[in-house]
Write a protein that holds these residues in place. Structure first.
Motif, PDB file in Angstrom:
ATOM      1  N   ASP A 113      44.859  23.503  37.036  1.00 28.40           N
ATOM      2  CA  ASP A 113      43.670  22.855  36.497  1.00 28.40           C
ATOM      3  C   ASP A 113      42.745  23.904  35.907  1.00 28.40           C
ATOM      4  O   ASP A 113      42.718  25.050  36.353  1.00 28.40           O
ATOM      5  CB  ASP A 113      42.933  22.082  37.598  1.00 28.40           C
ATOM      6  CG  ASP A 113      43.715  20.867  38.084  1.00 28.40           C
ATOM      7  OD1 ASP A 113      44.628  20.413  37.367  1.00 28.40           O
ATOM      8  OD2 ASP A 113      43.394  20.371  39.172  1.00 28.40           O
ATOM      9  N   GLU A 114      41.973  23.493  34.897  1.00 26.96           N
ATOM     10  CA  GLU A 114      41.057  24.424  34.234  1.00 26.96           C
ATOM     11  C   GLU A 114      39.704  23.752  34.045  1.00 26.96           C
ATOM     12  O   GLU A 114      39.627  22.557  33.784  1.00 26.96           O
ATOM     13  CB  GLU A 114      41.617  24.840  32.870  1.00 26.96           C
ATOM     14  CG  GLU A 114      42.961  25.549  32.975  1.00 26.96           C
ATOM     15  CD  GLU A 114      43.593  25.792  31.621  1.00 26.96           C
ATOM     16  OE1 GLU A 114      43.075  26.627  30.867  1.00 26.96           O
ATOM     17  OE2 GLU A 114      44.602  25.116  31.325  1.00 26.96           O
ATOM     18  N   LEU A 115      38.641  24.547  34.164  1.00 29.71           N
ATOM     19  CA  LEU A 115      37.283  24.072  33.923  1.00 29.71           C
ATOM     20  C   LEU A 115      36.546  25.156  33.154  1.00 29.71           C
ATOM     21  O   LEU A 115      36.526  26.318  33.577  1.00 29.71           O
ATOM     22  CB  LEU A 115      36.563  23.794  35.247  1.00 29.71           C
ATOM     23  CG  LEU A 115      35.092  23.377  35.125  1.00 29.71           C
ATOM     24  CD1 LEU A 115      34.963  22.026  34.414  1.00 29.71           C
ATOM     25  CD2 LEU A 115      34.441  23.339  36.497  1.00 29.71           C
ATOM     26  N   TYR A 116      35.957  24.774  32.026  1.00 27.06           N
ATOM     27  CA  TYR A 116      35.253  25.733  31.180  1.00 27.06           C
ATOM     28  C   TYR A 116      33.836  25.251  30.899  1.00 27.06           C
ATOM     29  O   TYR A 116      33.608  24.066  30.696  1.00 27.06           O
ATOM     30  CB  TYR A 116      35.996  25.940  29.848  1.00 27.06           C
ATOM     31  CG  TYR A 116      37.365  26.514  30.054  1.00 27.06           C
ATOM     32  CD1 TYR A 116      37.541  27.866  30.320  1.00 27.06           C
ATOM     33  CD2 TYR A 116      38.492  25.699  30.000  1.00 27.06           C
ATOM     34  CE1 TYR A 116      38.803  28.394  30.535  1.00 27.06           C
ATOM     35  CE2 TYR A 116      39.753  26.222  30.208  1.00 27.06           C
ATOM     36  CZ  TYR A 116      39.895  27.566  30.478  1.00 27.06           C
ATOM     37  OH  TYR A 116      41.143  28.085  30.696  1.00 27.06           O
ATOM     38  N   ASP A 117      32.911  26.189  30.873  1.00 20.63           N
ATOM     39  CA  ASP A 117      31.550  25.952  30.440  1.00 20.63           C
ATOM     40  C   ASP A 117      31.521  26.351  28.969  1.00 20.63           C
ATOM     41  O   ASP A 117      31.475  27.532  28.627  1.00 20.63           O
ATOM     42  CB  ASP A 117      30.570  26.801  31.253  1.00 20.63           C
ATOM     43  CG  ASP A 117      29.122  26.576  30.864  1.00 20.63           C
ATOM     44  OD1 ASP A 117      28.848  26.145  29.724  1.00 20.63           O
ATOM     45  OD2 ASP A 117      28.248  26.862  31.707  1.00 20.63           O
ATOM     46  N   LEU A 118      31.591  25.369  28.083  1.00 21.91           N
ATOM     47  CA  LEU A 118      31.705  25.633  26.644  1.00 21.91           C
ATOM     48  C   LEU A 118      30.459  26.293  26.066  1.00 21.91           C
ATOM     49  O   LEU A 118      30.536  26.954  25.033  1.00 21.91           O
ATOM     50  CB  LEU A 118      32.026  24.341  25.892  1.00 21.91           C
ATOM     51  CG  LEU A 118      33.340  23.676  26.300  1.00 21.91           C
ATOM     52  CD1 LEU A 118      33.471  22.314  25.629  1.00 21.91           C
ATOM     53  CD2 LEU A 118      34.526  24.555  25.992  1.00 21.91           C
ATOM     54  N   GLN A 119      29.336  26.125  26.734  1.00 12.84           N
ATOM     55  CA  GLN A 119      28.105  26.755  26.269  1.00 12.84           C
ATOM     56  C   GLN A 119      28.120  28.258  26.582  1.00 12.84           C
ATOM     57  O   GLN A 119      27.792  29.075  25.731  1.00 12.84           O
ATOM     58  CB  GLN A 119      26.916  26.095  26.969  1.00 12.84           C
ATOM     59  CG  GLN A 119      25.610  26.227  26.260  1.00 12.84           C
ATOM     60  CD  GLN A 119      24.586  25.327  26.931  1.00 12.84           C
ATOM     61  OE1 GLN A 119      24.369  25.402  28.136  1.00 12.84           O
ATOM     62  NE2 GLN A 119      23.980  24.458  26.144  1.00 12.84           N
ATOM     63  N   GLU A 120      28.532  28.607  27.783  1.00  9.92           N
ATOM     64  CA  GLU A 120      28.556  30.013  28.211  1.00  9.92           C
ATOM     65  C   GLU A 120      29.848  30.723  27.802  1.00  9.92           C
ATOM     66  O   GLU A 120      29.872  31.943  27.689  1.00  9.92           O
ATOM     67  CB  GLU A 120      28.388  30.102  29.738  1.00  9.92           C
ATOM     68  CG  GLU A 120      27.069  29.576  30.249  1.00  9.92           C
ATOM     69  CD  GLU A 120      25.890  30.407  29.786  1.00  9.92           C
ATOM     70  OE1 GLU A 120      26.010  31.649  29.740  1.00  9.92           O
ATOM     71  OE2 GLU A 120      24.854  29.797  29.445  1.00  9.92           O
ATOM     72  N   ASP A 121      30.911  29.963  27.617  1.00  9.99           N
ATOM     73  CA  ASP A 121      32.235  30.531  27.345  1.00  9.99           C
ATOM     74  C   ASP A 121      32.938  29.716  26.254  1.00  9.99           C
ATOM     75  O   ASP A 121      33.915  29.017  26.512  1.00  9.99           O
ATOM     76  CB  ASP A 121      33.046  30.521  28.660  1.00  9.99           C
ATOM     77  CG  ASP A 121      34.436  31.085  28.516  1.00  9.99           C
ATOM     78  OD1 ASP A 121      34.699  31.859  27.567  1.00  9.99           O
ATOM     79  OD2 ASP A 121      35.291  30.747  29.369  1.00  9.99           O
ATOM     80  N   GLU A 152      36.726  29.732  25.903  1.00 12.62           N
ATOM     81  CA  GLU A 152      37.516  29.235  27.036  1.00 12.62           C
ATOM     82  C   GLU A 152      38.372  30.339  27.648  1.00 12.62           C
ATOM     83  O   GLU A 152      39.572  30.190  27.831  1.00 12.62           O
ATOM     84  CB  GLU A 152      38.370  28.043  26.606  1.00 12.62           C
ATOM     85  CG  GLU A 152      37.544  26.886  26.099  1.00 12.62           C
ATOM     86  CD  GLU A 152      38.346  25.834  25.409  1.00 12.62           C
ATOM     87  OE1 GLU A 152      38.488  24.739  25.963  1.00 12.62           O
ATOM     88  OE2 GLU A 152      38.840  26.105  24.291  1.00 12.62           O
ATOM     89  N   SER A 153      37.727  31.432  27.971  1.00 17.90           N
ATOM     90  CA  SER A 153      38.459  32.581  28.527  1.00 17.90           C
ATOM     91  C   SER A 153      38.276  32.737  30.032  1.00 17.90           C
ATOM     92  O   SER A 153      39.010  33.495  30.651  1.00 17.90           O
ATOM     93  CB  SER A 153      38.024  33.873  27.814  1.00 17.90           C
ATOM     94  OG  SER A 153      36.630  34.079  27.975  1.00 17.90           O
ATOM     95  N   ARG A 154      37.302  32.022  30.640  1.00 20.66           N
ATOM     96  CA  ARG A 154      37.065  32.131  32.083  1.00 20.66           C
ATOM     97  C   ARG A 154      37.219  30.758  32.726  1.00 20.66           C
ATOM     98  O   ARG A 154      36.334  29.915  32.643  1.00 20.66           O
ATOM     99  CB  ARG A 154      35.661  32.678  32.360  1.00 20.66           C
ATOM    100  CG  ARG A 154      35.486  34.117  31.971  1.00 20.66           C
ATOM    101  CD  ARG A 154      34.116  34.667  32.367  1.00 20.66           C
ATOM    102  NE  ARG A 154      32.981  33.801  32.101  1.00 20.66           N
ATOM    103  CZ  ARG A 154      32.336  33.710  30.934  1.00 20.66           C
ATOM    104  NH1 ARG A 154      32.719  34.476  29.912  1.00 20.66           N
ATOM    105  NH2 ARG A 154      31.318  32.902  30.778  1.00 20.66           N
ATOM    106  N   ASN A 155      38.327  30.545  33.390  1.00 21.26           N
ATOM    107  CA  ASN A 155      38.595  29.296  34.106  1.00 21.26           C
ATOM    108  C   ASN A 155      37.718  29.287  35.363  1.00 21.26           C
ATOM    109  O   ASN A 155      37.955  30.054  36.289  1.00 21.26           O
ATOM    110  CB  ASN A 155      40.072  29.171  34.455  1.00 21.26           C
ATOM    111  CG  ASN A 155      40.398  27.879  35.147  1.00 21.26           C
ATOM    112  OD1 ASN A 155      39.528  27.073  35.481  1.00 21.26           O
ATOM    113  ND2 ASN A 155      41.687  27.676  35.390  1.00 21.26           N
ATOM    114  N   LEU A 156      36.712  28.445  35.393  1.00 15.87           N
ATOM    115  CA  LEU A 156      35.776  28.403  36.515  1.00 15.87           C
ATOM    116  C   LEU A 156      36.420  27.950  37.817  1.00 15.87           C
ATOM    117  O   LEU A 156      35.915  28.245  38.901  1.00 15.87           O
ATOM    118  CB  LEU A 156      34.582  27.495  36.173  1.00 15.87           C
ATOM    119  CG  LEU A 156      33.732  27.963  34.986  1.00 15.87           C
ATOM    120  CD1 LEU A 156      32.672  26.946  34.657  1.00 15.87           C
ATOM    121  CD2 LEU A 156      33.134  29.331  35.266  1.00 15.87           C
TER     122      LEU A 156
END
Length: 174
Positions: free
Chosen positions: A156-164, A167-171
């Motif tokens: 599973d992947e979660l990204y903060d599109l505003q900060e990242d 999409e390089s840091r999977n939260l």
């Protein structure tokens, strides 16, 4: 070769626009130019269009109709392929049928404040011809994107599109 193929499409669209101009119909004709998917050219180590990353989810869409909206307008809310039919019907003065998931984006292109979707569901189902890409479901909002894969990767992947935005840091892994 991909760009060369698209050049032929561009040339064909140019011929259609030239013909509309000759007929004095160009400014009153809604022309919508879009792809079926975006395409990754090495982003995320992929060359494909079947993922839930922005390069694939974001579909190029250009529209022109000076009688309906000004040129150069960038629509910020998420417009999807399911909005094309209601938009074309709206431009033709036809009320879209009840029960559609999409809506006309003409008011957005006209700069009007309208109630619009807050999220978009992205779905891709595994295909035998593309076994490297699993079934993918993603939920995208203006700020976040959650991706769930079933099959090859199961991560599973979660990204903060505003900060990242890349999409390089999977939260989820943080």
């Amino acid at each position: 070769r991909y760009a060369e193929t698209l050049m032929a499409v561009d040339e064909s669209v140019g011929r259609v626009l030239d013909e509309l101009k000759k007929r004095s119909e160009l400014d009153s004709t809604l022309v919508i130019y879009m792809g079926d998917n975006g395409f990754a050219f090495g982003e995320h180590g992929l060359i494909d269009k079947r993922t839930a990353y922005e390069e694939s989810m974001r579909v190029p869409l250009l529209a022109r109709c000076p009688e309906l909206f000004s040129g150069g307008t960038k629509v910020k809310p998420v417009v999807a392929n399911l909005d094309i039919m209601p938009t074309v019907l709206d431009a033709a003065g036809v009320t879209p049928p009840k029960g559609l998931d999409g809506g006309s984006w003409l008011p957005l292109a006209q700069g009007k404040a309208v109630e619009w979707r807050k999220e978009l569901l992205y779905e891709y189902y595994w295909e035998r011809n593309f076994p490297q890409t699993p079934t993918i479901h993603a939920l995208r909002t203006d700020r976040y994107k959650f991706i769930r894969c079933q099959g090859v990767w199961d991560v599973d992947e979660l990204y903060d599109l505003q900060e990242d935005p890349l999409e390089s840091r999977n939260l989820i892994l943080s």
